[in-house]
Design an enzyme around this catalytic site. Structure first.
Site, PDB file in Angstrom:
ATOM      1  CE1 TYR A   1       0.683  16.854 -16.996  1.00 22.75           C
ATOM      2  CE2 TYR A   1       1.712  15.572 -18.732  1.00 22.75           C
ATOM      3  CZ  TYR A   1       1.695  16.681 -17.910  1.00 22.75           C
ATOM      4  OH  TYR A   1       2.694  17.609 -18.031  1.00 22.75           O
TER       5      TYR A   1
ATOM      6  CB  THR B   1       3.093  17.846 -21.771  1.00 25.50           C
ATOM      7  OG1 THR B   1       3.684  16.539 -21.768  1.00 25.50           O
ATOM      8  CG2 THR B   1       1.595  17.667 -21.897  1.00 25.50           C
TER       9      THR B   1
HETATM   10  N1  UFG Z   1      12.345   4.839 -16.633  1.00 22.34           N
HETATM   11  C1  UFG Z   1      12.987   3.731 -16.096  1.00 22.34           C
HETATM   12  N2  UFG Z   1      13.111   3.687 -14.735  1.00 22.34           N
HETATM   13  C2  UFG Z   1      12.661   4.663 -13.895  1.00 22.34           C
HETATM   14  C3  UFG Z   1      12.010   5.790 -14.471  1.00 22.34           C
HETATM   15  C4  UFG Z   1      11.871   5.826 -15.851  1.00 22.34           C
HETATM   16  O1  UFG Z   1      13.416   2.835 -16.805  1.00 22.34           O
HETATM   17  O2  UFG Z   1      12.805   4.550 -12.678  1.00 22.34           O
HETATM   18  C5  UFG Z   1      12.255   4.945 -18.102  1.00 22.34           C
HETATM   19  C6  UFG Z   1      10.830   5.065 -18.640  1.00 22.34           C
HETATM   20  O3  UFG Z   1      10.294   3.798 -18.858  1.00 22.34           O
HETATM   21  C7  UFG Z   1      11.070   5.870 -19.912  1.00 22.34           C
HETATM   22  C8  UFG Z   1      12.231   6.799 -19.546  1.00 22.34           C
HETATM   23  O4  UFG Z   1      12.899   6.148 -18.463  1.00 22.34           O
HETATM   24  O5  UFG Z   1      11.501   5.048 -20.958  1.00 22.34           O
HETATM   25  C9  UFG Z   1      11.810   8.184 -19.103  1.00 22.34           C
HETATM   26  O6  UFG Z   1      10.801   8.064 -18.105  1.00 22.34           O
HETATM   27  P1  UFG Z   1      10.379   9.300 -17.173  1.00 22.34           P
HETATM   28  O7  UFG Z   1       9.434   8.771 -16.153  1.00 22.34           O
HETATM   29  O8  UFG Z   1      11.597  10.013 -16.698  1.00 22.34           O
HETATM   30  O9  UFG Z   1       9.654  10.290 -18.175  1.00 22.34           O
HETATM   31  P2  UFG Z   1       8.442  10.004 -19.207  1.00 22.34           P
HETATM   32  O10 UFG Z   1       9.056   9.951 -20.561  1.00 22.34           O
HETATM   33  O11 UFG Z   1       7.592   8.897 -18.794  1.00 22.34           O
HETATM   34  O12 UFG Z   1       7.573  11.326 -18.969  1.00 22.34           O
HETATM   35  C10 UFG Z   1       7.761  12.497 -19.673  1.00 22.34           C
HETATM   36  C11 UFG Z   1       7.282  13.690 -18.842  1.00 22.34           C
HETATM   37  C12 UFG Z   1       5.804  13.637 -18.626  1.00 22.34           C
HETATM   38  C13 UFG Z   1       5.121  13.525 -19.960  1.00 22.34           C
HETATM   39  C14 UFG Z   1       5.649  12.361 -20.740  1.00 22.34           C
HETATM   40  C15 UFG Z   1       5.086  12.338 -22.130  1.00 22.34           C
HETATM   41  O13 UFG Z   1       7.980  13.723 -17.618  1.00 22.34           O
HETATM   42  O14 UFG Z   1       5.384  14.808 -17.955  1.00 22.34           O
HETATM   43  O15 UFG Z   1       7.052  12.442 -20.874  1.00 22.34           O
HETATM   44  O16 UFG Z   1       5.200  11.086 -22.686  1.00 22.34           O
HETATM   45  F1  UFG Z   1       3.799  13.365 -19.800  1.00 22.34           F
END
Ligand code: UFG
Length: 330
Positions: free
Chosen positions: A145, A121
């Site tokens: 994680y 990841t």
């Molecule tokens: N976001 C929102 N609203 C939501 C969900 C997400 O604004 O309801 C934003 C988050 O703040 C972020 C972006 O959308 O800026 C993406 O968020 P996600 O939750 O979709 O994904 P992440 O980037 O947090 O997570 C991903 C992978 C993880 C990994 C991580 C590494 O899904 O498994 O990147 O940083 F660990």
């Protein structure tokens, strides 16, 4: 006639694992699935694929599968994947991810499987010092994680140095979308990932979508991520498999992303475009531990494996996620 390649797919009933099973079948390989069905679904595994219900850390079971199914390589998707949960319950992550992987790698070695493909990841980088992030940059995870996955990368590196064994660790960026023919998709309830949340909202399964922070150091102030279609990611695993089989002396750690990003607002605009309606958006505060921007440098996987994405288009990713979400509601 060349012998069939038998691939043990752990977590093959889950989101990414089930797409890898489809990609292996499409490429004429023979997947065999092991999954404990804690977050995966039996129906996500095609009927013609052999399935074992159980844990990857069950050494007796894994030894039996390797022997009976003449396994040549392992693709290891099984694990826990929720970042905030890993902060609250780190030992669950060091157990389900690191310790279970250690057991699986040992089972591979003991039973003569010499090729291993691992779901790593972008969380291994933590908050990268610059973006796009290259594989050689420091890995400083900011949550258990990411650390649980990085520790598995270290085990693979050391085992490959000590034994007749090679591996590929693929560092995923933001995986989204679904199989273009809607044979599989993201199905686990309680999703937190942006595109999944947004298509649920578009179909009326949620009232609105929260925007977590509008004061990031990005063009529009919302977080920027590198969204990669799950089928392009699955295809990368099949190419990695062929590379490991062809050159048993080489191992790889490679980013999997498109090399460019979209902000939260751009993603929500894409959902509005594809659905021809307006999502209800609610601005909220920042979520803990979110970097401003996370974009892959994907030159290594392209040059080494010749990987070429087929679905590098945000509207296509959203359209496929939506198509699957509709199918799930039926
Ligand atoms: N976001 C929102 N609203 C939501 C969900 C997400 O604004 O309801 C934003 C988050 O703040 C972020 C972006 O959308 O800026 C993406 O968020 P996600 O939750 O979709 O994904 P992440 O980037 O947090 O997570 C991903 C992978 C993880 C990994 C991580 C590494 O899904 O498994 O990147 O940083 F660990």
């Amino acid at each position: 006639m060349t012998a069939e390649t038998n691939v043990l797919v752990t977590g093959g009933a889950g989101y990414i694992g089930s797409h890898a099973v489809l990609a292996l079948l499409d490429a004429g390989k023979r997947p065999v699935v092991i999954d404990n069905l804690v977050t995966g679904f039996r129906w996500a595994i095609p009927e013609n694929v052999t399935f074992y219900e159980g844990n990857v850390a069950d050494a007796d079971l894994v030894a039996r599968i390797i022997r009976e199914e003449r396994i040549d390589a392992i693709m290891h998707f099984a694990g826990s994947i929720i970042v905030p949960e890993s902060v609250e319950n780190p030992l669950k992550y060091y157990g389900n991810n690191t310790a279970a992987s250690r057991s699986l790698i040992e089972s591979a070695l003991t039973n003569g499987v010499r090729h291993f493909i691992f779901s790593s990841t972008a969380a291994t980088y933590g908050i990268p010092e610059s973006s796009p992030v290259r594989e050689g940059m420091p890995t400083l995870p900011i949550n258990p994680y990411g650390m649980s996955k990085l520790m598995t990368e270290y085990m693979l590196r050391d085992v490959a140095a000590a034994h007749d064994f090679n591996y590929c660790a693929l560092r995923y960026f933001n995986v989204a979308g679904a199989d273009p023919s809607a044979r599989s998709g993201q199905s686990t309830a309680g999703a937190t990932h942006l595109i999944k949340v947004a298509v649920e909202a578009a179909l009326g399964k949620r009232d609105s979508v929260a925007i977590f922070g509008t004061d990031y150091a990005t063009a529009d102030g919302t977080g920027v991520r590198d969204y990669i279609h799950v089928s392009d990611l699955a295809a990368a695993h099949v190419i990695a498999l062929d590379a490991l089989l062809t050159d048993p002396a080489s191992s790889h750690i490679l980013n999997c992303g498109y090399g460019h990003g979209y902000s939260v607002l751009e993603v929500l605009d894409a959902v509005d475009r594809v659905t021809n309606q307006m999502l209800d958006r609610k601005i909220e505060g920042r979520r803990a531990g979110d970097p401003d921007e996370l974009i892959s440098d994907n030159r290594a996987i392209k040059s080494r494996f010749g990987w070429q994405p087929r679905f590098d288009n945000l509207d296509t990713i959203v359209a496929h996620a939506l198509q699957w979400e509709r199918k799930l509601s039926r």
